[in-house]
Design a protein around this motif. Structure first.
Motif, PDB file in Angstrom:
ATOM      1  N   ASP A   1       0.392   5.893  -0.529  1.00 21.00           N
ATOM      2  CA  ASP A   1      -0.540   6.990  -0.337  1.00 21.00           C
ATOM      3  C   ASP A   1      -0.258   8.123  -1.321  1.00 21.00           C
ATOM      4  OD1 ASP A   1      -2.298   8.158   2.195  1.00 21.00           O
ATOM      5  OD2 ASP A   1      -1.160   9.710   1.157  1.00 21.00           O
TER       6      ASP A   1
ATOM      7  N   ARG B   1      -5.488   6.003  -0.710  1.00 22.56           N
ATOM      8  CA  ARG B   1      -4.646   4.810  -0.658  1.00 22.56           C
ATOM      9  C   ARG B   1      -4.707   4.031  -1.964  1.00 22.56           C
ATOM     10  NH1 ARG B   1      -5.684   1.133   3.712  1.00 22.56           N
ATOM     11  NH2 ARG B   1      -7.791   1.196   2.929  1.00 22.56           N
TER      12      ARG B   1
ATOM     13  N   LEU C   1       0.831  -1.190   0.000  1.00 26.24           N
ATOM     14  CA  LEU C   1       0.000   0.000   0.000  1.00 26.24           C
ATOM     15  C   LEU C   1       0.870   1.247   0.000  1.00 26.24           C
ATOM     16  CD1 LEU C   1      -2.759  -0.961   2.616  1.00 26.24           C
ATOM     17  CD2 LEU C   1      -2.725  -1.357   0.149  1.00 26.24           C
TER      18      LEU C   1
ATOM     19  N   VAL D   1      -9.280   1.384  -1.204  1.00 28.03           N
ATOM     20  CA  VAL D   1      -7.930   1.282  -1.752  1.00 28.03           C
ATOM     21  C   VAL D   1      -8.086   0.963  -3.239  1.00 28.03           C
ATOM     22  CG1 VAL D   1      -7.675  -1.159  -1.097  1.00 28.03           C
ATOM     23  CG2 VAL D   1      -5.649   0.230  -1.471  1.00 28.03           C
TER      24      VAL D   1
END
Length: 170
Positions: free
Chosen positions: A7, A12, A5, A140
């Motif tokens: 940002d 995200r 992950l 996400v």
């Protein structure tokens, strides 16, 4: 599936860990004159030049912040050239390495493929934005690395692909 992950200004995003070769600390790059602003340059890995994309510059129009959590992620990239020493073991397809500069790359998360669904929003100028999933923390979005480069940028960063393409009309 396992994802790394990262940002972008509070939103995200996820990179499929299966396509990641290595996650490195941010490294200096050599600029590539004539390349789009989001091409950060190239760096050397094991004697080979690796092109690097600044994902923040590509997505937001600003360079990646120099944070402790900003990483250089090396991923497999199939430029369609047929000329590369390494191949993906699972497919036998030739691959190149592509570096991605991403911010706040501090977590991995397992998310089932079935959890992802199309966003329902057309992003023709950001074809690399894939489906979205709610991982219990929030939304996400899957980044489809193979869709990041236009044909023009592929030709610039992986010129060997152009060299082996058959000439038109042959």
């Amino acid at each position: 599936m396992l994802f790394l992950l990262f940002d972008l200004d509070g939103d995200r995003y996820a990179l499929d860990a299966a396509g990641i070769v290595e996650v490195l600390a941010l490294a200096p790059t050599k600029s590539i004159p004539g390349a789009p602003a989001w091409v950060a340059g190239m760096f050397e890995r094991q004697g080979a030049a690796v092109p690097v994309i600044d994902v923040s510059q590509l997505a937001l129009g600003r360079p990646a912040q120099q944070l402790r959590s900003t990483r250089l992620v090396l991923v497999h990239y199939n430029a369609g050239d047929g000329v590369e020493a390494s191949t993906r073991e699972d497919s036998g397809e030739p691959v190149n390495l592509l570096g991605l500069i991403v911010e706040r790359a501090t977590q991995t998360r397992r998310i089932a493929r079935e959890q992802f669904a199309e966003s329902g929003i057309a992003t023709p100028h950001a074809r690399w934005l894939g489906p979205v999933a709610n991982d219990g923390v929030g939304l996400v979005q899957w980044v489809e690395v193979q869709q990041m480069l236009t044909n023009e940028v592929k030709a610039l960063l992986f010129p060997q692909a152009e060299a082996v393409q058959p000439a038109a009309g042959s």
